[in-house]
Design a protein around this motif. Structure first.
Motif, PDB file in Angstrom:
ATOM      1  N   ASP A   1      71.178  10.266  53.943  1.00 23.09           N
ATOM      2  CA  ASP A   1      70.354   9.598  53.840  1.00 23.09           C
ATOM      3  C   ASP A   1      68.608   9.504  53.010  1.00 23.09           C
ATOM      4  O   ASP A   1      68.708   8.183  52.838  1.00 23.09           O
ATOM      5  N   LYS A   2      68.550  10.115  53.719  1.00 23.59           N
ATOM      6  CA  LYS A   2      66.392   9.594  52.934  1.00 23.59           C
ATOM      7  C   LYS A   2      66.288   9.892  51.898  1.00 23.59           C
ATOM      8  O   LYS A   2      67.417  11.274  51.163  1.00 23.59           O
ATOM      9  N   SER A   3      64.915   9.348  51.937  1.00 25.35           N
ATOM     10  CA  SER A   3      64.437   9.510  50.008  1.00 25.35           C
ATOM     11  C   SER A   3      64.905  10.763  49.695  1.00 25.35           C
ATOM     12  O   SER A   3      64.912  11.029  48.065  1.00 25.35           O
ATOM     13  N   SER A   4      63.879  11.583  50.327  1.00 25.39           N
ATOM     14  CA  SER A   4      63.853  13.226  50.077  1.00 25.39           C
ATOM     15  C   SER A   4      65.102  13.751  49.583  1.00 25.39           C
ATOM     16  O   SER A   4      65.072  15.001  48.789  1.00 25.39           O
ATOM     17  N   SER A   5      66.308  13.372  50.477  1.00 21.04           N
ATOM     18  CA  SER A   5      67.328  14.324  50.036  1.00 21.04           C
ATOM     19  C   SER A   5      68.090  13.770  49.107  1.00 21.04           C
ATOM     20  O   SER A   5      68.156  13.177  48.500  1.00 21.04           O
ATOM     21  N   MET A   6      68.776  15.746  48.472  1.00 23.06           N
ATOM     22  CA  MET A   6      69.510  15.263  47.121  1.00 23.06           C
ATOM     23  C   MET A   6      70.956  15.400  46.909  1.00 23.06           C
ATOM     24  O   MET A   6      71.767  15.228  46.053  1.00 23.06           O
ATOM     25  N   MET A   7      71.500  16.106  48.010  1.00 26.23           N
ATOM     26  CA  MET A   7      72.546  16.445  48.728  1.00 26.23           C
ATOM     27  C   MET A   7      73.737  15.719  48.389  1.00 26.23           C
ATOM     28  O   MET A   7      75.241  16.112  48.597  1.00 26.23           O
TER      29      MET A   7
ATOM     30  N   ASN B   1      65.751  16.113  39.124  1.00 25.88           N
ATOM     31  CA  ASN B   1      65.436  14.659  38.580  1.00 25.88           C
ATOM     32  C   ASN B   1      65.943  15.106  37.449  1.00 25.88           C
ATOM     33  O   ASN B   1      67.054  13.640  37.310  1.00 25.88           O
ATOM     34  N   SER B   2      65.390  15.720  36.409  1.00 26.27           N
ATOM     35  CA  SER B   2      65.333  15.371  35.128  1.00 26.27           C
ATOM     36  C   SER B   2      67.122  14.893  35.096  1.00 26.27           C
ATOM     37  O   SER B   2      67.196  14.555  32.920  1.00 26.27           O
TER      38      SER B   2
ATOM     39  N   MET C   1      62.989  -2.747  49.374  1.00 28.97           N
ATOM     40  CA  MET C   1      64.052  -1.774  49.081  1.00 28.97           C
ATOM     41  C   MET C   1      63.574  -0.505  50.023  1.00 28.97           C
ATOM     42  O   MET C   1      62.181   0.336  49.794  1.00 28.97           O
ATOM     43  N   ARG C   2      64.901   0.671  50.191  1.00 26.93           N
ATOM     44  CA  ARG C   2      64.954   2.344  51.090  1.00 26.93           C
ATOM     45  C   ARG C   2      66.035   2.281  50.288  1.00 26.93           C
ATOM     46  O   ARG C   2      67.315   1.698  50.586  1.00 26.93           O
ATOM     47  N   PRO C   3      66.018   3.531  49.545  1.00 23.88           N
ATOM     48  CA  PRO C   3      64.282   4.073  49.605  1.00 23.88           C
ATOM     49  C   PRO C   3      64.040   3.927  47.648  1.00 23.88           C
ATOM     50  O   PRO C   3      65.124   2.560  47.727  1.00 23.88           O
ATOM     51  N   GLY C   4      63.364   4.148  47.449  1.00 23.01           N
ATOM     52  CA  GLY C   4      62.711   3.788  46.523  1.00 23.01           C
ATOM     53  C   GLY C   4      62.008   2.587  46.033  1.00 23.01           C
ATOM     54  O   GLY C   4      61.057   1.535  45.401  1.00 23.01           O
ATOM     55  N   SER C   5      60.634   2.007  47.575  1.00 26.88           N
ATOM     56  CA  SER C   5      60.045   1.054  47.740  1.00 26.88           C
ATOM     57  C   SER C   5      59.045   1.418  46.446  1.00 26.88           C
ATOM     58  O   SER C   5      58.660  -0.092  45.811  1.00 26.88           O
ATOM     59  N   PRO C   6      58.478   2.441  45.756  1.00 25.75           N
ATOM     60  CA  PRO C   6      57.534   2.484  45.300  1.00 25.75           C
ATOM     61  C   PRO C   6      57.524   2.309  43.712  1.00 25.75           C
ATOM     62  O   PRO C   6      56.854   2.560  42.974  1.00 25.75           O
ATOM     63  N   THR C   7      59.349   1.610  43.951  1.00 26.94           N
ATOM     64  CA  THR C   7      59.998   2.442  42.185  1.00 26.94           C
ATOM     65  C   THR C   7      58.876   0.792  41.082  1.00 26.94           C
ATOM     66  O   THR C   7      58.093  -0.256  41.644  1.00 26.94           O
ATOM     67  N   THR C   8      58.685   1.723  40.185  1.00 26.40           N
ATOM     68  CA  THR C   8      57.820   0.437  39.262  1.00 26.40           C
ATOM     69  C   THR C   8      58.338   0.462  37.560  1.00 26.40           C
ATOM     70  O   THR C   8      58.858   1.484  37.279  1.00 26.40           O
ATOM     71  N   ALA C   9      58.349  -0.706  37.390  1.00 25.74           N
ATOM     72  CA  ALA C   9      58.227  -0.143  35.835  1.00 25.74           C
ATOM     73  C   ALA C   9      57.135  -1.338  34.800  1.00 25.74           C
ATOM     74  O   ALA C   9      56.246  -2.032  35.457  1.00 25.74           O
ATOM     75  N   GLY C  10      57.268  -1.112  33.563  1.00 24.76           N
ATOM     76  CA  GLY C  10      55.974  -1.606  33.079  1.00 24.76           C
ATOM     77  C   GLY C  10      56.429  -1.418  31.574  1.00 24.76           C
ATOM     78  O   GLY C  10      58.011  -1.083  30.963  1.00 24.76           O
ATOM     79  N   ILE C  11      55.761  -2.247  31.104  1.00 26.65           N
ATOM     80  CA  ILE C  11      55.585  -1.696  29.176  1.00 26.65           C
ATOM     81  C   ILE C  11      54.976  -0.628  28.492  1.00 26.65           C
ATOM     82  O   ILE C  11      53.883  -0.832  29.492  1.00 26.65           O
TER      83      ILE C  11
ATOM     84  N   LEU D   1      60.616   5.598  38.307  1.00 24.87           N
ATOM     85  CA  LEU D   1      61.333   6.562  39.341  1.00 24.87           C
ATOM     86  C   LEU D   1      60.190   7.338  40.063  1.00 24.87           C
ATOM     87  O   LEU D   1      59.460   8.105  40.204  1.00 24.87           O
ATOM     88  N   SER D   2      60.715   6.640  41.562  1.00 22.13           N
ATOM     89  CA  SER D   2      60.250   8.058  42.445  1.00 22.13           C
ATOM     90  C   SER D   2      60.921   9.050  42.069  1.00 22.13           C
ATOM     91  O   SER D   2      61.087   8.934  41.871  1.00 22.13           O
ATOM     92  N   GLY D   3      60.035   9.806  43.030  1.00 20.51           N
ATOM     93  CA  GLY D   3      60.067  11.649  42.690  1.00 20.51           C
ATOM     94  C   GLY D   3      61.076  12.149  43.428  1.00 20.51           C
ATOM     95  O   GLY D   3      62.008  12.999  43.412  1.00 20.51           O
ATOM     96  N   ASN D   4      61.277  11.157  44.611  1.00 19.48           N
ATOM     97  CA  ASN D   4      61.862  11.862  45.541  1.00 19.48           C
ATOM     98  C   ASN D   4      63.313  11.764  44.969  1.00 19.48           C
ATOM     99  O   ASN D   4      63.540  10.437  44.886  1.00 19.48           O
ATOM    100  N   PRO D   5      64.058  12.332  45.256  1.00 22.03           N
ATOM    101  CA  PRO D   5      65.760  12.469  44.499  1.00 22.03           C
ATOM    102  C   PRO D   5      66.615  10.872  45.105  1.00 22.03           C
ATOM    103  O   PRO D   5      66.800  10.211  44.078  1.00 22.03           O
ATOM    104  N   GLY D   6      66.664  10.930  46.271  1.00 21.49           N
ATOM    105  CA  GLY D   6      67.416   9.755  46.623  1.00 21.49           C
ATOM    106  C   GLY D   6      67.231   8.613  45.916  1.00 21.49           C
ATOM    107  O   GLY D   6      67.536   7.675  45.832  1.00 21.49           O
TER     108      GLY D   6
END
Ligand SMILES: Nc1nc2c(c(=O)[nH]1)N[C@H]1C(S)=C(S)[C@@H](COP(=O)(O)OP(=O)(O)OC[C@H]3O[C@@H](n4cnc5c(N)ncnc54)[C@H](O)[C@@H]3O)O[C@H]1N2
Ligand code: MOO
Ligand SMILES: [Mg+2]
Length: 631
Positions: free
Chosen positions: A591-597, A428-429, A502-512, A521-526
Motif C-alpha cells: 500500500d505504499k504511495s509509490s506502489s502501483m501493483m 499514470n497517464s 491524507m496519505r497517500p497524496g498529501s502534496p495533491t494540488t489543485a488550481g485554476i 496529482l502526485s506522480g507516485n501511482p498510488g
C-alpha cells in the motif's frame, strides 16, 4: 449600519468586475500600477484571471486605454472616468453607469495583485443574503472599500458626493447601507486574507517582489473535505447534447424524465387464459366448474371488440388488453379449453376467481406525469428501458468533459522505448485515462512533459483552452524539479490548495488555469490513484449533474491489523469480502504511495484515521466503495 456576518449561500446573479486602473501613480514614479509585475505576470493579468472566474464581464476604468489594449477581450471592456482626476469614486461612477438596475459590481483597485474571486464570492453571497447596498471586507480592523461588492443602487450616492466635491471612498459609506465581511467569513471558506494587500509605493513593491520566498515548503495543510469544497466552488455543469438512445449507455441525463403515459396504459392480462367477470365464478370449484360463452379471442396488441356480458368470457394472451366487463383472467391451466377455445365455444372454469386477479391495473407501475428519472441520473439498463418505454428515441445527456492528461517527468519513457536505467514507463497517464472514462469523461492523453516549468506552463495553459479540465501527474512535492510546484509558486492566485491531510497524496494540488480546473496529482501511482478517487471523480460527477457526487460508503471490519500509523488519515487501497453477514476488508496489496501493483485489485478505499498505531484487527472502519454501479 455595520454587521459582522459569516458567509452564506453563493450569489445567484452574475457580478460585473471593475478594475480601477486610473490614478497618477506619483508614489510609483509614474509607473502604471496595473502593469507592475508579480511572478512574471502583470497585476492586471492576475486580477483578470480572478475576475474571469466569477464575472460575466469586467470593466477596466482607465483614461489611458491605449496602454492596455492587449487585455481587451469579449469579456473585458474599457470605460473612462466621466471627470478625470477625481479618484476612485469617479471610477466607480463610470463603472456603475455601465451596468443595469439590480446588478452589482466587484470593484477592486489595480494595485492589489492578489484579489480573490473566492473572497468576492463570499461577499456576493452576503450581499444577496442581507439585501444591502454594499459588502466591504474588514481585515485587521481596517475596512477595504477597494475590494468590495457594490450594488448599482449606490450610483445616486456616488454622484451626489462627487457633485459636493467629496472624493473620499470612506465618506461614501455614510450614505449607503453596507455590511462588513469580517476575517472569519473568509477564513471559514479557506480564503487567504492577502487579497487586500496593495502596493502604493516603490518601497512596498520592492518588498513584495524582493527575492522569491521559498513557498514550496510553506504550505497550508487542509482537510480532504475542505479541499473538495474549494474545488466545488468552481464546478460548472457540462452543456447538454442529444444522443440516440442506443448510444446513451453510461451517460448522465441532462433533463428529468416523467412518465409520458401511465404504465401500463391499459388493463393488461398477466397470464394466457380467459378474461371473465369474477362474479361469474362465485360458486365455482374444480368439481363444479362454471361454463362461460367465449365471445372473442384477444391477442397482444389487439383492442377488444366487445364488452363482456354476464356469463361471457374472452380468450386472452399475456400482455393483451383486458376487455370491459372483465375484472379477472383465469389461467388456461384452470380451464378445460387449454388448447384453444374460440368464439362460439364454451369454456369450463375450474377456479373461483377474485376481482383483479391476473389483471394489472392502469398506472400500476407509474402514473402519467410521475417523475421517473432525475436529472444527472446515470443511464444503465433500467434507465434505457424506461426511456424506451416513454418513446425517447434520443436521450438528452451532458456532454462528456474533455480531460487533458499530462504526465510530467524527464524520467518517463514512451511505451515503445526500451527500458533504461533510472528511467520508467509512464503508467499514470493510462491509468488516469481509464479512470476518466469510468467517470464519464473523454480522456485526451497528451505527450509527456519534461521537468521544465515554463514548458509545462505553456502546455497546460494551451490545453486549458481546448479541454474542460486538466489532470497532471508528478512534480507537486518539494523536489528541485517539481514543476507544478514551481508553476503555482509564480501564480499564487491560481492555487486552490497544495497540501491535503491524507496519505497517500498529501502534496495533491489543485488550481485554476485559464478558467479550468487543474488537478495536479502526485506522480507516485498510488497517490495519483487515490487523488483521482477523492477529488477528480466527485468533481466529474458534479460536472455531469449527479445528485450524489461522493462514492458510496459503508462500514467494514478490518481482517488483520493495519500497523502503520500516520499523522494524516490514510486511504488504503482495499478489497471487500462478505463473510456471512459481515463485510470484511483488507489491503489489496502493497500500500505504499509509490506502489502501483495493488491498484488493479482494489475495489474500495479503507479509511484508517490519523494516529500513531494504525488500526487493530477486527476494528470497524469506514469503507469508501469504488465498485459502485453508478461509476
Ligand atoms: N523532501 C520531501 N520529499 C517528498 C515529500 C515531502 O514532503 N518532502 N513528499 C513525498 C510525497 S508524500 C509524495 S506523494 C511524492 C510526490 O511526488 P511528486 O508528485 O512530486 O512526483 P514526482 O516527484 O514527479 O514523482 C514521484 C514518483 O512517481 C513516479 N512517477 C511520476 N510520474 C509517473 C508516471 N506518469 N507514471 C509512473 N510513475 C510516475 C516518479 O518516477 C517518482 O518515482 O513526493 C514525496 N517526496
Ligand atoms: O502523500 Mo505521499 O502520496 O504519501 O507518499
Ligand atoms: Mg517530486
Amino acid at each position: 449600519m455595520k454587521l459582522q456576518m459569516g458567509a452564506g449561500r453563493t450569489y445567484g446573479k452574475p457580478l460585473t468586475g471593475v478594475i480601477l486602473a486610473g490614478g497618477e501613480n506619483k508614489r510609483m514614479g509614474g509607473r502604471l500600477k496595473a502593469l507592475l509585475e508579480w511572478g512574471g505576470r502583470t497585476f492586471l493579468e492576475l486580477q483578470l484571471e480572478q475576475m474571469n472566474q466569477i464575472c460575466e464581464e469586467t470593466f477596466i476604468v482607465t483614461n489611458r486605454p491605449e496602454l492596455l489594449t492587449k487585455y481587451r477581450s469579449d469579456k473585458v471592456r474599457f470605460t473612462a472616468d466621466v471627470q478625470p482626476g477625481l479618484g476612485p469614486l469617479a471610477g466607480m461612477q463610470a463603472a456603475l453607469r455601465q451596468i443595469g438596475d439590480g446588478a452589482a459590481v466587484w470593484l477592486v483597485g489595480c494595485d492589489m495583485p492578489f484579489v480573490s474571486a473566492g473572497a468576492a464570492a463570499v461577499m456576493a453571497a452576503l450581499y444577496e443574503e442581507y439585501g444591502v447596498d454594499a459588502v466591504i471586507p474588514c481585515i485587521d480592523g481596517r475596512l477595504q472599500p477597494l475590494h468590495a461588492i457594490y450594488g448599482r443602487q449606490c450610483l445616486a450616492a456616488v454622484e451626489r458626493h462627487l457633485e459636493d466635491g467629496e472624493r473620499r471612498m470612506m465618506k461614501l459609506l455614510d450614505s449607503i447601507r453596507w455590511i462588513a465581511a469580517d476575517e472569519a467569513s473568509f477564513k471559514k471558506s479557506g480564503i487567504s486574507l492577502d487579497f487586500v494587500q496593495n502596493v502604493n509605493t516603490t518601497q512596498q513593491y520592492k518588498l513584495l517582489t524582493g527575492g522569491p520566498a521559498e513557498t514550496r515548503f510553506q504550505r497550508e495543510t487542509i482537510k480532504v473535505e475542505e479541499a473538495q469544497r474549494r474545488i466545488f466552488q468552481h464546478l460548472r455543469l457540462q452543456p447538454p447534447e442529444r444522443v440516440p438512445l442506443e448510444m446513451s449507455f453510461g451517460r448522465r441525463l441532462a433533463k428529468p424524465v416523467a412518465a409520458a403515459q401511465p404504465v401500463p396504459h391499459f388493463r393488461r392480462s398477466g397470464v394466457d387464459g380467459y378474461a371473465l367477470a369474477a362474479a361469474d365464478t362465485a360458486d365455482t370449484s374444480s368439481g363444479q366448474p362454471a361454463a362461460l360463452d367465449i365471445v372473442e379471442s384477444i391477442l397482444c396488441g389487439d383492442v377488444p371488440a366487445l364488452r363482456l356480458k354476464p356469463g361471457q368470457a374472452a380468450r386472452i394472451m399475456t400482455g393483451a388488453m383486458v376487455p370491459e366487463g372483465a375484472d379477472a383472467v383465469v389461467m388456461l391451466e384452470m380451464t378445460d379449453k387449454m388448447n384453444g377455445g374460440g368464439p362460439g365455444e364454451r369454456v369450463c372454469v375450474k377456479k373461483r376467481m377474485t376481482p383483479g386477479e391476473n389483471v394489472t391495473p392502469i398506472g400500476h407501475e407509474a402514473a402519467r406525469g410521475e417523475p421517473v428519472l432525475e436529472r444527472g441520473r446515470l443511464i444503465r439498463a433500467g434507465e434505457m428501458a424506461v426511456l424506451a418505454a416513454f418513446g425517447h428515441a434520443e436521450a438528452e445527456v451532458y456532454k462528456p468533459p474533455r480531460v487533458a492528461i499530462f504526465a510530467t517527468g524527464s524520467e518517463l519513457l514512451d511505451l515503445n522505448v526500451p527500458l533504461a536505467p533510472g528511467k520508467i514507463r509512464n503508467s499514470n497517464s493510462y491509468m488516469l485515462a481509464a479512470l476518466v472514462c469510468e467517470a464519464g469523461g473523454d480522456p485526451i492523453v497528451m505527450p509527456v512533459l519534461p521537468d521544465d516549468a515554463a514548458e509545462v506552463g505553456r502546455s497546460i495553459e494551451a490545453a486549458a483552452l481546448r479541454s474542460d479540465m486538466i489532470i497532471t501527474t508528478g512534480g507537486v512535492s518539494v523536489g528541485d524539479k517539481d514543476v507544478l510546484t514551481e508553476y503555482f509558486a509564480d501564480r499564487p492566485g491560481a492555487l486552490l490548495f497544495n497540501k491535503v491531510a491524507m496519505r497517500p497524496g498529501s502534496p495533491t494540488t489543485a488550481g485554476i488555469v485559464s478558467g479550468k480546473l487543474l488537478f495536479a496529482l502526485s506522480g507516485n501511482p498510488g497517490a495519483c490513484y487515490v487523488g483521482f478517487q477523492l477529488f477528480v471523480k466527485p468533481f466529474m460527477r458534479g460536472m455531469l449533474g449527479a445528485a450524489n457526487v461522493n462514492h458510496p460508503e459503508c462500514e467494514g471490519l478490518l481482517e488483520g491489523p493495519y500497523a502503520k500509523g500516520s499523522a494524516y488519515p490514510r486511504y488504503v487501497r482495499g478489497m471487500m469480502e462478505m463473510q456471512g453477514e459481515r463485510l470484511i476488508v483488507k489491503p489489496a496489496g502493497l500500500d505504499k504511495s509509490s506502489s502501483m501493483m495493488s491498484i488493479k485489485d482494489a475495489d474500495c478505499l479503507i479509511f484508517i484515521p490519523a494516529g500513531g498505531s494504525g488500526a487493530a484487527a477486527g476494528q470497524k472502519v469506514r469503507v469508501i466503495r469504488l465498485d459502485s454501479p453508478s461509476g
